[in-house]
Enzyme design. Structure first.
Site, PDB file in Angstrom:
ATOM      1  N   LEU A 135       0.854  -1.190   0.000  1.00 15.84           N
ATOM      2  CA  LEU A 135       0.000   0.000   0.000  1.00 15.84           C
ATOM      3  C   LEU A 135       0.891   1.242   0.000  1.00 15.84           C
ATOM      4  O   LEU A 135       1.205   1.795   1.057  1.00 15.84           O
ATOM      5  CB  LEU A 135      -0.889  -0.052   1.252  1.00 15.84           C
ATOM      6  N   GLU A 170       1.604   4.415  -2.845  1.00 12.81           N
ATOM      7  CA  GLU A 170       1.330   4.870  -4.205  1.00 12.81           C
ATOM      8  C   GLU A 170       2.579   5.326  -4.951  1.00 12.81           C
ATOM      9  O   GLU A 170       2.729   5.076  -6.153  1.00 12.81           O
ATOM     10  CB  GLU A 170       0.269   5.974  -4.192  1.00 12.81           C
ATOM     11  N   GLN A 202      -6.124   3.940  -6.265  1.00 17.43           N
ATOM     12  CA  GLN A 202      -7.462   3.565  -5.824  1.00 17.43           C
ATOM     13  C   GLN A 202      -8.478   4.712  -5.832  1.00 17.43           C
ATOM     14  O   GLN A 202      -9.643   4.507  -6.152  1.00 17.43           O
ATOM     15  CB  GLN A 202      -7.364   2.953  -4.434  1.00 17.43           C
ATOM     16  N   PHE A 203      -8.027   5.888  -5.459  1.00 22.50           N
ATOM     17  CA  PHE A 203      -8.903   7.062  -5.453  1.00 22.50           C
ATOM     18  C   PHE A 203      -8.096   8.297  -5.829  1.00 22.50           C
ATOM     19  O   PHE A 203      -6.888   8.375  -5.553  1.00 22.50           O
ATOM     20  CB  PHE A 203      -9.522   7.284  -4.055  1.00 22.50           C
ATOM     21  N   TYR A 217      -2.161  11.210  -4.677  1.00 21.94           N
ATOM     22  CA  TYR A 217      -1.209  12.301  -4.438  1.00 21.94           C
ATOM     23  C   TYR A 217       0.159  11.851  -3.913  1.00 21.94           C
ATOM     24  O   TYR A 217       1.163  12.494  -4.237  1.00 21.94           O
ATOM     25  CB  TYR A 217      -1.819  13.347  -3.491  1.00 21.94           C
ATOM     26  N   HIS A 274     -12.141  11.205  -1.111  1.00 22.40           N
ATOM     27  CA  HIS A 274     -12.568  10.224  -2.109  1.00 22.40           C
ATOM     28  C   HIS A 274     -13.303  10.871  -3.278  1.00 22.40           C
ATOM     29  O   HIS A 274     -13.967  10.174  -4.041  1.00 22.40           O
ATOM     30  CB  HIS A 274     -13.494   9.182  -1.481  1.00 22.40           C
TER      31      HIS A 274
END
Lengths: 394, 374
Positions: free
Chosen positions: A112, A114, A136-137, A142, A183
């Site tokens: 996990l 990014e 994922q979102f 970011y 989200h």
């Protein structure tokens, strides 16, 4: 080996992120306002039996899934990776079944992280693979921003094209689904401002398929923004739907009086507003950009020169947004055809608000119609800005 | 594999931890010492090659530093004092392996056979990367810190998936170990058992900030165990030790045993770049203490003591170094020209209409005859 040490590393399960999986909306939750582009004529079940050039009715998530499936079958260099893309099939189920169909090297659950995911994918691409990353979102992409801006976008230019990372970053974006904070961001302006990236977003089920296939085939890195609130729209599509080369806008509705330029989640909103405007005598043309970068000046300019009026529409906040760029380009290129200033209809310049307020943030039909009213139909100047909020600076 | 199968957690941890003190084969005078931790020494042939490579790196470094002072190149981040790591990183690799350097790793690129003027392209000012990364299997020098570490990890995994035994070696500094990308890269490398080696050249300063402000770890090599990455620490000014440990690390990765983290204790003798003033943040006494640990002098004394380096060979190396310096001076003097429109050429595989228009606009600025196109 001279130290005689054990080098074993315990195997571990891929990092999960259950706390970040909020609710996934059922299809029954699809707002009726989205019907304009997605007539629900579904009689059969899913698009799973989609063969060549067969017409099936499917949701946008199913179309995206089918595009990944077909791209992976067509090219063994293509792989998908990200958080929860494997056994879970993605929090929106876009990667559903890909692990079973293609195995772990083609559908890879990652730690996990990014920045790590995107940086790792850059390395895969440097070696000739074609990674399709799921971030994922919107707001959870970011942490990868430096990798995207400094490496994904620039690597081709830095190396005179020798190490061009052909990869796709899929990002579910935007609001309208009642999600908790972080989200619902519309983050397209950050990517569109970054030279070296292509930025595309589908508004229809067919485009979801064809644009994703095009993005995967594209030699450049593509940020593929998926409008969350259109995920469950259903539409009959002919598969494999391969339309025009990436970078072409689509005329969604022909009209003579005003052009609405928009993309993604607000395309159906623009069409709804166009129907409402028809009742008031305004014949509205709707241009769906599909591709923000490259930008299709030709289609936009031709439309505005025909209609003489232009409203730019998007859900993201307006200040320094993509709409500002569009308005500037239209003004530069269509000045002598314009009967009124180019207006923007956007979300407010606030952090995305709490779920119970989001419908006040998102531009809807009323805000669009209010903009139409200000398009100087009677040759009366727009007085809105004569006394701006905050008073004049003397 | 469960911890039970490997004899318990303690044994697993012991297999990952570095030696309690840096691996050393030579003391600062070049005398052999028994602190090698069982690592196999490099061959005499490789050790002599390392000496030549280090001498060339040093000469290249002093030449580039001089050119920066003269304003002939924009700046130069010297690696003086780190030549054992620079040459060692390149010599530990095979031609098919990949190197992921930072801006301070000109010497590693040089030792891998990249043209010195291509290495200097970023500071000569005409291109961000002067060499063909595919031809040399060297990624562009990374200026952002640690961002190349996940690239090396991903590439190594792709190479392994393809069935090759290629290894990626990622160069980093002590400051980079504070970056999130360092953490994420080591974590990914361990989880996916990437054939990648992370070489941290701990030169004790990140521009002005000392190691004590970067990390409170016992030493940076101890960061490996938390990820399940085998780690080692080595005297980075002892070329024999650096070659021994890096050869082992690269072999470990190549054999499919997973990544390895190597911390090389060294010192940046010069400023951060030619624009920096280290007198503001460190004492001359400290610099003097490291001067006597010079990696080239140490290796030279060792090789001469063993009869592996005679006057003639040493003179030949010095002559090659002077030839290199002259090549650099002449190349930099011959101002590199590049077409201004080149900035548009590789942003995308094919220029979109917006860039085609802007390219035409720039050409128009330059005049129809292309005058000024340099």
């Amino acid at each position: 080996m001279t130290t005689g040490r054990s080098t074993a590393v315990p195997s571990r399960a891929p990092a999960g992120s259950a706390e970040r999986i909020w609710r996934v909306r059922g299809e029954a939750d699809v707002p009726p306002a989205l019907a304009a582009l997605a007539p629900d004529t579904d009689t059969d079940a899913d698009g799973d039996e989609a063969g060549p050039a067969s017409t099936v009715t499917m949701t946008m998530t199913q179309a995206l899934n089918q595009a990944l499936r077909d791209a992976m079958a067509a090219d063994e260099r293509v792989l998908v990776l990200g958080e929860d893309v494997g056994r879970l099939g993605g929090v929106f189920r876009v990667t559903d079944g890909l692990l079973a169909a293609f195995g772990e090297r083609r559908c890879l659950d990652t730690p996990l992280a990014e920045a790590g995911i995107v940086g790792f994918a850059v390395g895969l691409a440097m070696y000739g693979l074609r990674p399709v990353v799921e971030l994922q979102f919107d707001a959870f992409a970011y942490p990868a921003f430096e990798q995207v801006v400094s490496h994904v976008a620039k690597l081709g230019a830095r190396t005179a094209g020798r190490l061009r990372p052909a990869m796709v970053l899929r990002i579910p974006y935007g609001g309208g689904v009642g999600a908790v904070e972080h989200h619902s961001d519309s983050s397209e302006a950050y990517y569109a401002h970054t030279a070296g990236l292509k930025v595309v977003t589908p508004a229809t089920v067919a485009d979801a398929y064809s644009l994703l296939r095009d993005a995967i085939d594209d030699p450049d890195p593509v940020v593929f923004l998926e409008p969350k609130r259109l995920y469950w729209t259903r539409s009959p599509v002919d598969l494999p739907a391969r339309a025009e080369p990436l970078g072409r806008a689509a005329l969604r509705r022909a009209g003579r009086d005003v052009t609405v330029v928009t993309y993604g989640a607000t395309v159906p909103v623009a069409l709804e507003a166009a129907e409402a405007a028809a009742g008031r005598g305004w014949d509205v043309e709707v241009v769906d950009l599909r591709s923000i970068v490259p930008f299709d000046d030709g289609t936009v300019v031709a439309s505005v020169r025909r209609t003489g009026r232009c409203v730019v529409l998007h859900e993201a906040q307006g200040f320094a947004g993509v709409g500002a760029e569009i308005a500037a380009r239209v003004q530069e290129r269509c000045f002598h055809s314009l009967a009124a200033p180019v207006l923007r209809v956007t979300g407010w310049d606030v952090p995305y608000p709490a779920p119970k307020l989001e419908h006040h943030h998102q531009p809807g039909v009323a805000r669009i119609l209010a903009a139409f009213e200000r398009l100087q139909w009677d040759d009366e100047p727009d007085t809105r800005w004569l006394d701006p909020p905050g008073g004049r600076t003397s | 594999m469960t911890t039970e199968a490997t004899g318990g957690l303690g044994q697993l941890v012991a297999g990952l931890l570095p030696s309690p003190s840096p691996i050393r084969f030579l003391d600062p005078a070049g005398e052999p010492v028994d602190e090698h931790g069982g690592y196999r020494p490099p061959s005499d042939e490789l050790t002599v090659r390392a000496y030549e490579a280090m001498a060339l790196v040093r000469r290249f470094d002093t030449q580039a530093t001089a050119l920066a002072r003269q304003g002939r190149i924009a700046a130069f981040p010297s690696s003086s004092g780190q030549e054992a790591c620079q040459a060692g990183a390149a010599l530990a690799l095979r031609p098919g392996d990949w190197l992921f350097p930072t801006y301070r790793d000109s010497g590693a690129l040089l030792s891998r056979g990249v043209d010195p003027l291509e290495v200097l392209a970023p500071v000569r000012g005409h291109r961000h990367c002067g060499y063909d990364p595919l031809a040399h299997r060297c990624a562009p020098m990374s200026t952002p810190l640690a961002t190349q570490a996940p690239h090396g990890t991903g590439l190594a995994v792709a190479a392994r998936w393809k069935g090759t035994d290629e290894v990626a070696l990622v160069l980093l500094g002590d400051g980079a170990t504070s970056e999130g990308d360092f953490h994420e890269a080591l974590n990914f490398a361990a989880v996916f058992r990437a054939p990648v080696v992370f070489l941290v050249q701990n030169n004790r300063y990140a521009i002005s900030v000392p190691l004590s402000r970067q990390s409170a770890a016992p030493s940076l090599a101890y960061k490996g165990v938390g990820y399940g990455v085998r780690a080692e620490q080595v005297d980075g000014n002892d070329a024999v030790a650096v070659l021994a440990v890096l050869t082992e690390a690269v072999g470990h990765a190549r054999a499919g045993l997973g990544p390895m983290l190597v911390e090389a204790h060294t010192y940046r003798m010069g400023p951060h770049t030619s624009s920096d003033d280290p007198g503001r943040y460190r004492d001359d006494d400290e610099v003097a203490m490291w001067r006597v640990r010079d990696p080239i002098e140490r290796l030279r004394a060792y090789l001469r003591g063993r009869g592996l380096l005679g006057d003639a060979a040493e003179a030949a190396v010095a002559a090659r170094a002077e030839t290199l310096a002259a090549q650099v001076r002449a190349g930099v003097a011959d101002d590199a020209r590049v077409a201004p429109t080149e900035m548009f050429d590789h942003v995308y595989a094919a220029a979109p209409p917006v860039l085609a228009e802007q390219r035409a606009a720039l050409l128009s600025e330059l005049g129809a005859d292309g005058e000024g196109a340099r």
